[in-house]
Design an enzyme around this catalytic site. Structure first.
Site, PDB file in Angstrom:
ATOM      1  CB  SER A 345      -0.789   0.006   1.311  1.00  0.00           C
ATOM      2  OG  SER A 345      -1.777  -0.985   1.122  1.00  0.00           O
ATOM      3  N   GLY A 417      -5.697  -3.941  -7.763  1.00  0.00           N
ATOM      4  CA  GLY A 417      -6.947  -3.100  -7.338  1.00  0.00           C
ATOM      5  C   GLY A 417      -6.557  -1.727  -6.745  1.00  0.00           C
ATOM      6  NE  ARG A 445     -10.500  -6.882  -6.663  1.00  0.00           N
ATOM      7  CZ  ARG A 445      -9.402  -6.483  -5.760  1.00  0.00           C
ATOM      8  NH1 ARG A 445      -8.431  -6.594  -6.358  1.00  0.00           N
ATOM      9  NH2 ARG A 445      -9.480  -6.209  -4.739  1.00  0.00           N
ATOM     10  CG  ASP A 639      -5.162  -7.239   2.198  1.00  0.00           C
ATOM     11  OD1 ASP A 639      -6.513  -7.166   1.536  1.00  0.00           O
ATOM     12  OD2 ASP A 639      -4.422  -5.836   1.795  1.00  0.00           O
ATOM     13  NE  ARG A 712      -2.587  -9.798   0.204  1.00  0.00           N
ATOM     14  CZ  ARG A 712      -1.592  -9.292   0.393  1.00  0.00           C
ATOM     15  NH1 ARG A 712      -0.651  -9.801   1.073  1.00  0.00           N
ATOM     16  NH2 ARG A 712      -1.338  -7.854   0.016  1.00  0.00           N
TER      17      ARG A 712
HETATM   18  C1  S3P Z   1      -5.750  -1.316   0.227  1.00  0.00           C
HETATM   19  C2  S3P Z   1      -6.885  -1.595   0.709  1.00  0.00           C
HETATM   20  C3  S3P Z   1      -7.522  -2.776   0.864  1.00  0.00           C
HETATM   21  C4  S3P Z   1      -6.665  -4.043   0.846  1.00  0.00           C
HETATM   22  C5  S3P Z   1      -5.774  -3.880  -0.339  1.00  0.00           C
HETATM   23  C6  S3P Z   1      -4.843  -2.450  -0.447  1.00  0.00           C
HETATM   24  C7  S3P Z   1      -4.988  -0.068  -0.091  1.00  0.00           C
HETATM   25  O1  S3P Z   1      -8.666  -2.875  -0.256  1.00  0.00           O
HETATM   26  O2  S3P Z   1      -7.427  -5.373   0.826  1.00  0.00           O
HETATM   27  O3  S3P Z   1      -4.956  -5.027  -0.630  1.00  0.00           O
HETATM   28  O4  S3P Z   1      -3.776   0.083  -0.359  1.00  0.00           O
HETATM   29  O5  S3P Z   1      -5.741   0.912   0.115  1.00  0.00           O
HETATM   30  P1  S3P Z   1     -10.075  -2.109   0.051  1.00  0.00           P
HETATM   31  O6  S3P Z   1     -10.048  -0.579   0.339  1.00  0.00           O
HETATM   32  O7  S3P Z   1     -10.874  -2.801  -1.046  1.00  0.00           O
HETATM   33  O8  S3P Z   1     -10.782  -2.906   1.513  1.00  0.00           O
END
Ligand code: S3P
Length: 759
Positions: A345, A417, A445, A639, A712
């Site tokens: 992140s 994502g 997604r 996660d 994962r």
């Molecule tokens: C993330 C937020 C989370 C997490 C993803 C990374 C981020 O997703 O599951 O692996 O870096 O902001 P969500 O915001 O969909 O919960």
């Protein structure tokens, strides 16, 4: 499919068509047709059984056993494939149009061998020239001519080199004209698909311009390099020391020179401008080197390297790319010390905010994995100069909040994502349009969670009907307005997306979260001196402010550490020290949950690095017990559930998770995929709508499970091997590279017997 297939030219390509057509049951009788000078090859093709009959265009072979007349050879053919060099195709059209004369009762008749009930196709490397040749000979392009080009080949020639699987998983391009019979196109499509090819369609000119760049120019380059070096006096010396790189690069200079002269001639219009562009590129590199501008030279090379990687990831057909399987021998324990890679992140955000900052940002600890690299590439595509990564270090030459440039192509974000959702917010308010795409998983997604609130701000983003990528973003610079948004789900990605959009909106943008989610965006913005207001669960930004470059030290990713926290907890005799792990309180749910289950985790040497708390984590094996996972911890460990389910399977008693419906829309449906895999391993795991119920403490058996391409899940099932009673095989593990490319080596070093098989 065809009763009778005729092939002009039974060389490498024609012979491979014959072999593949026969092997796949696509033709009953195959007739080879060739010139006198190709007679030996045709005879050999017949001997080898590649073809059933042949026609050889010379009286010398009149007595050859299977000699057929030209007319007999072609009579009742369903399909004729012209597999001769492009330069000869015009002559073959002529021969088909008025191939000969024969006399009936002393009267000479012209024979037209071209039949309306036959489909004609070719395999020429240039397509405009084939269409032009047909126009010259017939006066128009016959509607039963379906020009095609298989992108496959080898340097060898002749029927002996023909391969039954030459076209398997190779691309084939059909270039019909506006008048080509659609039924015939479909038949040729089926024919090639039947031989294993991946078929696409485009117009001939487009085909020729693409192939000029990706095939013709590289061949010219290889010929040119070897020509130049070969003429140098010291040639023996040079070639003596040539290594694999030289061999790889010049392999295609062993191709047939006659054929390549033909191709160059046929596609001259497209090739000449490309040679000019390449000369300019070489001149640019010459200049950089002459001026000792190694930074720019590095940028050029680094761009090329990552662009190549991106193209491979994006366009290589899954069938053509390697699949990775993990084989885990059951048992073992984890011992020693390790520093897992940088936080994913934060790595994403370091690129985004570093790019928007004024000045130069240095990043340490950057995660060199596919997801973060996708973000990096996207910003390079928008004109940001980024050096590295080298050993996790990057230098970002920030362009300022308004300095991004329109990307020339769509931005491909792979599996990530975070990249897509955060970028949608940032790009909504830019003065240019953009398109965001991703791999199969990312394209499935949900994106409405970002496009809907962005639309309330005045953004214009089109998705598919299902609300998924590609995202077509029309930039609305100066036209976004702030909103006060209460998120329906606890999502750091949605929050961050709206914060980034808010930095370009009129008035204030506020986001309220229903439960705490990771706050790296807010913290890093503050680190870049951008004003962010935090009021309980509400965060507010405005467009007033600028980002000032700041150095970033990315700690290790607690989500990657989680595999080892669980592994060391469940494998008796384990004792592990994980160094420099990020312990931001919005991320430490996994430690809290494991401790509630009885895990022995010590948080040592707590400190703050660049606005983020960091610590070393010591974990020793301990008997775990099942728990009801408190719902407030769910977003803080979102996660980590794949591996927490493995912990639950090893814990005495029942573990119950609820309130985690978000798991269903991660890289895979993590509830279903984990439940399926655990059941295969003999664990009593019952999926529910928003979680799972696991009866732990029983035996974890061996077996084969699939990760469904989810990094994962692949790593979680590998960890299960530590407590399994037999070996576990995990299929589809290539995506471990999206977040943790070193996993397989690290876990092996620490004590798990994992073998990685590429096929
Ligand atoms: C993330 C937020 C989370 C997490 C993803 C990374 C981020 O997703 O599951 O692996 O870096 O902001 P969500 O915001 O969909 O919960």
């Amino acid at each position: 499919m065809f009763n009778k297939l005729c092939i002009f030219g039974v060389g490498l390509i024609g012979g491979s068509v014959a072999k593949a057509a026969r092997a796949n049951g696509l033709a009953k009788t195959i007739v080879g047709i060739g010139r006198a000078q190709d007679a030996d090859n045709l005879v050999r093709a017949k001997e080898l059984g590649v073809i059933d009959e042949c026609y050889i265009g010379s009286p010398r072979f009149k007595n050859f056993n299977n000699y057929k007349s030209f007319r007999d050879s072609l009579a009742h053919a369903d399909c004729v494939v012209i597999a001769t060099p492009v330069a000869s195709i015009e002559d073959i059209f002529k021969a088909l149009k008025d191939g000969g004369h024969w006399s009936v009762k002393g009267k000479k008749n012209q024979i037209n061998y071209w039949s309306d009930t036959t489909i004609y196709t070719d395999v020429g490397s240039t397509k405009g020239s084939v269409i032009a040749a047909a126009e010259r000979v017939f006066g128009f392009v016959p509607n039963n001519l379906v020009p095609a080009h298989p992108i496959a080949g080898a340097e060898q020639s002749g029927v002996e080199a023909a391969l039954v699987d030459l076209f398997t998983n190779k691309r084939l391009i059909i270039t019909p004209t506006t008048t080509t019979n659609s039924d015939d196109v479909q038949k040729i499509r089926n024919f090639w698909q039947g031989m294993g090819a991946v078929v696409s369609e485009m117009d001939a000119q487009h085909h020729d311009s693409i192939l000029a760049a990706t095939s013709h120019l590289p061949h010219i380059l290889a010929f040119a390099l070897v020509d130049m070096l070969g003429h140098k006096d010291e040639q023996t010396e040079i070639f003596k020391y040539a290594a694999g790189g030289f061999r790889d690069f010049t392999r295609i200079a062993s191709s047939d020179p006659t054929m390549w002269v033909d191709i160059c001639k046929a596609n001259k219009q497209e090739i000449l401008p490309l040679i000019e562009q390449l000369s300019a590129e070489l001149a640019k590199i010459h200049g950089l080197l002459a001026r000792d501008d190694y930074q720019q030279l590095f940028s050029t090379f680094a761009y090329a390297k990552s662009a190549r990687q991106r193209f491979l990831n994006q366009f290589e057909d899954p069938n053509m790319t390697k699949s990775i399987t993990f084989h885990i021998k059951n048992g073992g324990k984890l011992q020693g010390e390790a520093r897992v890679p940088g936080d994913k992140s934060m790595s994403h955000r370091s690129i985004m905010l570093g790019s928007l900052a004024e000045g130069v940002t240095h990043v340490k600890g950057f995660l060199e994995a596919e997801d973060a690299l996708a973000t990096l590439q996207a910003f390079r595509d928008m004109g940001v100069e980024i050096e590295g990564p080298v050993n996790g270090e990057l230098t970002i030459h920030g362009v300022g909040k308004h300095g991004l440039k329109a990307p020339k192509n769509e931005l491909y974000l792979g599996n990530s994502g975070t990249s897509m959702r955060l970028l949608s917010g940032l790009l909504a308010g830019q003065p240019f349009n953009s398109v965001l795409t991703g791999d199969k998983s990312l394209s499935g997604r949900p994106m409405k969670r970002v496009t809907e609130p962005l639309a309330l701000m005045g953004a214009d983003i089109k998705t598919t009907e299902k609300g998924t990528a590609p995202l077509y973003i029309t930039g609305k610079a100066g036209q976004l307005t702030g909103i006060d948004y209460v998120m329906p789900m606890a999502s750091a990605q949605v929050k961050s997306c709206l914060i980034l959009a808010g930095m370009y909106a009129q008035g204030a943008t506020s986001v309220t979260e229903p439960a705490p989610t990771r706050d790296h965006t807010e913290r890093m913005l503050a680190g870049f001196s951008y004003p962010v207001k935090k009021d309980g669960s509400k965060v507010t930004v405005t467009a007033d402010g600028k980002l000032t470059a700041a150095d970033i030290d990315v700690p290790s990713d607690i989500s990657s550490a989680a595999f080892f926290l669980v592994g060391a907890s469940i494998a008796e005799g384990s004792d592990l020290l994980l160094k420099h792990v990020g312990i931001n309180p919005t991320r430490t749910g996994v430690i809290d949950i494991l401790r509630l289950m009885g895990a022995n985790i010590e948080v040592l040497n707590e400190r703050e690095v660049g606005g983020e708390p960091v610590a070393d984590l010591r974990v020793r094996s301990a008997p775990l017990k099942g728990i009801d996972i408190p719902e407030h911890l769910v977003p803080l460990a979102i996660d980590e559930f794949p591996v927490l389910f493995v912990a639950a399977a090893c814990a005495e008693g029942q573990t119950r998770l609820s309130g985690a419906e978000e798991l269903r829309v991660k890289e895979s449906d993590r509830i279903q995929v984990m439940a399926d895999g655990l059941q295969i391993l003999g664990v009593d795991a019952q999926p529910t709508e928003d979680g799972m119920i696991i009866q732990g403490g029983g035996n974890i058996g061996g077996g084969t499970v699939t990760s469904h391409g989810d990094h994962r899940i692949a790593m979680a099932f590998s960890i299960a091997g530590l407590r399994a009673s037999a070996a576990i095989t995990v299929l589809d593990c290539a995506n471990v590279n999206t977040s943790f490319p070193e996993f397989k080596d690290l876990v092996k070093r620490l004590g798990l017997d994992l073998v990685c098989e590429e096929s």
